[in-house]
Design an enzyme around this catalytic site. Structure first.
Site, PDB file in Angstrom:
ATOM      1  N   GLU A  18       0.827  -1.205   0.000  1.00  0.00           N
ATOM      2  CA  GLU A  18       0.000   0.000   0.000  1.00  0.00           C
ATOM      3  C   GLU A  18       0.861   1.255   0.000  1.00  0.00           C
ATOM      4  OE1 GLU A  18      -3.254  -2.015   2.979  1.00  0.00           O
ATOM      5  OE2 GLU A  18      -2.124  -0.263   3.620  1.00  0.00           O
ATOM      6  N   CYS A  31      -2.217   1.224   8.703  1.00  0.00           N
ATOM      7  CA  CYS A  31      -1.225   0.334   8.136  1.00  0.00           C
ATOM      8  C   CYS A  31      -1.774  -1.061   7.788  1.00  0.00           C
ATOM      9  CB  CYS A  31      -0.193   0.277   9.247  1.00  0.00           C
ATOM     10  SG  CYS A  31       1.207  -0.687   9.054  1.00  0.00           S
TER      11      CYS A  31
HETATM   12  N1  SAH Z   1       7.170  -0.454  10.928  1.00  0.00           N
HETATM   13  C1  SAH Z   1       7.323   0.923  11.146  1.00  0.00           C
HETATM   14  C2  SAH Z   1       6.664   1.802  10.109  1.00  0.00           C
HETATM   15  C3  SAH Z   1       5.325   1.357   9.602  1.00  0.00           C
HETATM   16  S1  SAH Z   1       3.995   1.434  10.712  1.00  0.00           S
HETATM   17  C4  SAH Z   1       6.874   1.285  12.536  1.00  0.00           C
HETATM   18  O1  SAH Z   1       6.274   0.474  13.190  1.00  0.00           O
HETATM   19  O2  SAH Z   1       7.168   2.392  12.960  1.00  0.00           O
HETATM   20  C5  SAH Z   1       3.622   3.168  10.745  1.00  0.00           C
HETATM   21  C6  SAH Z   1       2.984   3.641  12.036  1.00  0.00           C
HETATM   22  O3  SAH Z   1       1.636   3.183  12.120  1.00  0.00           O
HETATM   23  C7  SAH Z   1       3.703   3.137  13.265  1.00  0.00           C
HETATM   24  O4  SAH Z   1       3.848   4.158  14.208  1.00  0.00           O
HETATM   25  C8  SAH Z   1       2.758   2.071  13.740  1.00  0.00           C
HETATM   26  O5  SAH Z   1       2.975   1.754  15.071  1.00  0.00           O
HETATM   27  C9  SAH Z   1       1.428   2.693  13.426  1.00  0.00           C
HETATM   28  N2  SAH Z   1       0.277   1.794  13.432  1.00  0.00           N
HETATM   29  C10 SAH Z   1       0.215   0.514  13.051  1.00  0.00           C
HETATM   30  N3  SAH Z   1      -1.041   0.026  13.230  1.00  0.00           N
HETATM   31  C11 SAH Z   1      -1.780   1.034  13.727  1.00  0.00           C
HETATM   32  C12 SAH Z   1      -3.140   1.176  14.123  1.00  0.00           C
HETATM   33  N4  SAH Z   1      -3.991   0.156  14.035  1.00  0.00           N
HETATM   34  N5  SAH Z   1      -3.563   2.368  14.592  1.00  0.00           N
HETATM   35  C13 SAH Z   1      -2.704   3.410  14.688  1.00  0.00           C
HETATM   36  N6  SAH Z   1      -1.404   3.349  14.322  1.00  0.00           N
HETATM   37  C14 SAH Z   1      -0.951   2.172  13.865  1.00  0.00           C
HETATM   38 FE1  SF4 Z   2       5.533  -3.910  11.451  1.00  0.00          FE
HETATM   39 FE2  SF4 Z   2       4.805  -3.203  13.908  1.00  0.00          FE
HETATM   40 FE3  SF4 Z   2       5.325  -1.326  12.061  1.00  0.00          FE
HETATM   41 FE4  SF4 Z   2       3.133  -2.878  11.859  1.00  0.00          FE
HETATM   42  S1  SF4 Z   2       3.581  -1.370  13.451  1.00  0.00           S
HETATM   43  S2  SF4 Z   2       4.522  -2.346  10.215  1.00  0.00           S
HETATM   44  S3  SF4 Z   2       3.934  -4.836  12.651  1.00  0.00           S
HETATM   45  S4  SF4 Z   2       6.767  -2.802  12.950  1.00  0.00           S
END
Ligand code: SAH
Ligand code: SF4
Length: 361
Positions: free
Chosen positions: A107, A348
């Site tokens: 995405e 995400c």
């Molecule tokens: N893997 C990296 C970057 C991708 S996720 C990381 O974890 O930082 C991007 C952001 O979206 C991260 O801060 C992650 O914790 C957040 N995120 C993932 N799932 C989420 C959700 N259901 N609600 C809010 N933020 C979420």
């Molecule tokens: Fe991966 Fe966690 Fe980032 Fe989701 S929030 S993309 S599982 S590192």
């Protein structure tokens, strides 16, 4: 693991046998061109088409002989991500699901505001870190993306909006620091005046906290921006929410962030998704204040995006304001970030989960 749909797509796709031009190093491209009897200046010409002019086909490369264009087309692909789904939000954000030539999909999101266009890209198809609240984490890792595939997402959004991209955040699917080299190469291409020409400060990497790579990142010469997904300053809660970084303790994270700030002088961001009853309690708020007090940081609070089938719920807006106030009282700047495009599965991994999940069911 790839879904059955993805495996079948890969098997059915003959283009998957050819390498993508974007993934060739300068040396590899020069070697290929030499093997085709071409003079040495051709590599530079081809690279200009690929990176500056964003050519989508070899036919567009009009300063190359026709026979060479044909020879390259037989041997290489040129991008070739296909948009397989899109959602448009009422706030103008557009979310795309792009499928690469081997059938895996990721995405990316375009978020316009006034004269600006921010793009959120994925660095991996899926993710192995297994965060409990994340739709991408639930699906596991298919594979890491190449630098070209990361870059191509930005170009796709740019072309769709027909607008210059002013910032890029690596906050789509995947953990950028588990795909460090490709992430860095993509950042450099995005920063390069001959590439997308986006200022380093407008290029942000978000990591769940892979400590060795944070120090590596601190030592890179560019002024890229760093965001850390913190989500709890209580070890037990963080372990439960983010099992993939359990081995990197909060104390280590605290120390390495101190070193990062000393080394770079730059202010990192802590991402904190508020989850009702889990990380929004008084004890959690106190721990967050203690973790941040006296450090150079900006805290980004975001209400959890609900993920289908998950037990977690967002916190209340009132509680989010409590967090902002209490953090401010200990001198820590915090904002509650709007989840752009939350009406379009913007969290995400959610669009991918919906499309892939639906297709393979
Ligand atoms: N893997 C990296 C970057 C991708 S996720 C990381 O974890 O930082 C991007 C952001 O979206 C991260 O801060 C992650 O914790 C957040 N995120 C993932 N799932 C989420 C959700 N259901 N609600 C809010 N933020 C979420
Ligand atoms: Fe991966 Fe966690 Fe980032 Fe989701 S929030 S993309 S599982 S590192």
């Amino acid at each position: 693991m790839p879904s059955d749909t993805e495996k079948n797509d890969a098997a059915a796709n003959p283009a998957a046998q050819r390498r993508d031009l974007h993934t060739l190093t300068h040396g590899e491209l020069a070697e290929l061109l030499a093997s085709l009897g071409q003079p040495s200046f051709r590599a530079k010409q081809v690279e200009e088409w690929v990176w500056s002019k964003n050519a989508r086909s070899f036919d567009e490369m009009t300063n190359l002989p026709k026979s060479l264009r044909e020879a390259l087309a037989e041997r290489l692909t040129l991008g070739g991500a296909v948009e397989v789904a899109r959602q448009v939000s009422s706030d103008g954000s557009r979310k795309y699901l792009l499928r690469f030539t081997d059938g895996v999909s990721v995405e990316c999101v375009g978020m316009p505001s006034r004269s600006k266009l921010s793009v959120c890209v994925s660095t991996q198809a899926g993710c192995a870190m297994g965060c409990a609240f994340c739709a991408t984490g639930a699906a596991g890792l298919s594979r890491s993306l190449t630098a070209a595939e990361i870059y191509e997402q930005v170009m796709h959004v740019r072309d769709d909006f027909n607008s210059r991209v002013t910032s890029v955040v690596m906050m789509g699917q995947g953990e950028p620091f588990m795909n460090y080299d490709a992430t860095l190469a993509a950042l450099r291409k995005l920063n390069d005046p001959d590439g997308a020409g986006i200022g380093a400060r407008h290029l942000t990497v978000s990591t769940c906290g892979v400590i060795p790579q944070i120090m590596r990142f601190a030592n890179e010469p560019e002024q890229f921006t760093l965001a850390i997904s913190l989500h709890s300053a209580v070890q037990r809660t963080r372990n439960a929410l983010m099992p993939g970084v359990r081995k990197y303790s909060l104390i280590n994270l605290y120390n390495v962030m101190g070193e990062y700030v000393n080394k770079t002088g730059r202010r990192p961001t802590y991402e904190y998704a508020l989850i009702g009853g889990v990380n929004d309690t008084d004890a959690e708020l106190q721990a967050l204040c203690d973790f941040c007090e006296g450090t150079l940081v900006h805290v980004n609070l975001i209400q959890l995006n609900e993920v289908e089938g998950s037990k977690f719920r967002p916190s209340t807006d009132l509680r989010a304001q409590d967090f902002v106030r209490r953090l401010a009282a200990v001198g820590v700047e915090a904002t509650v970030r709007n989840s752009r495009g939350s009406d379009i599965d913007a969290a995400c991994g959610q669009l991918r989960q919906r499309v892939i999940g639906r297709r393979s069911s």
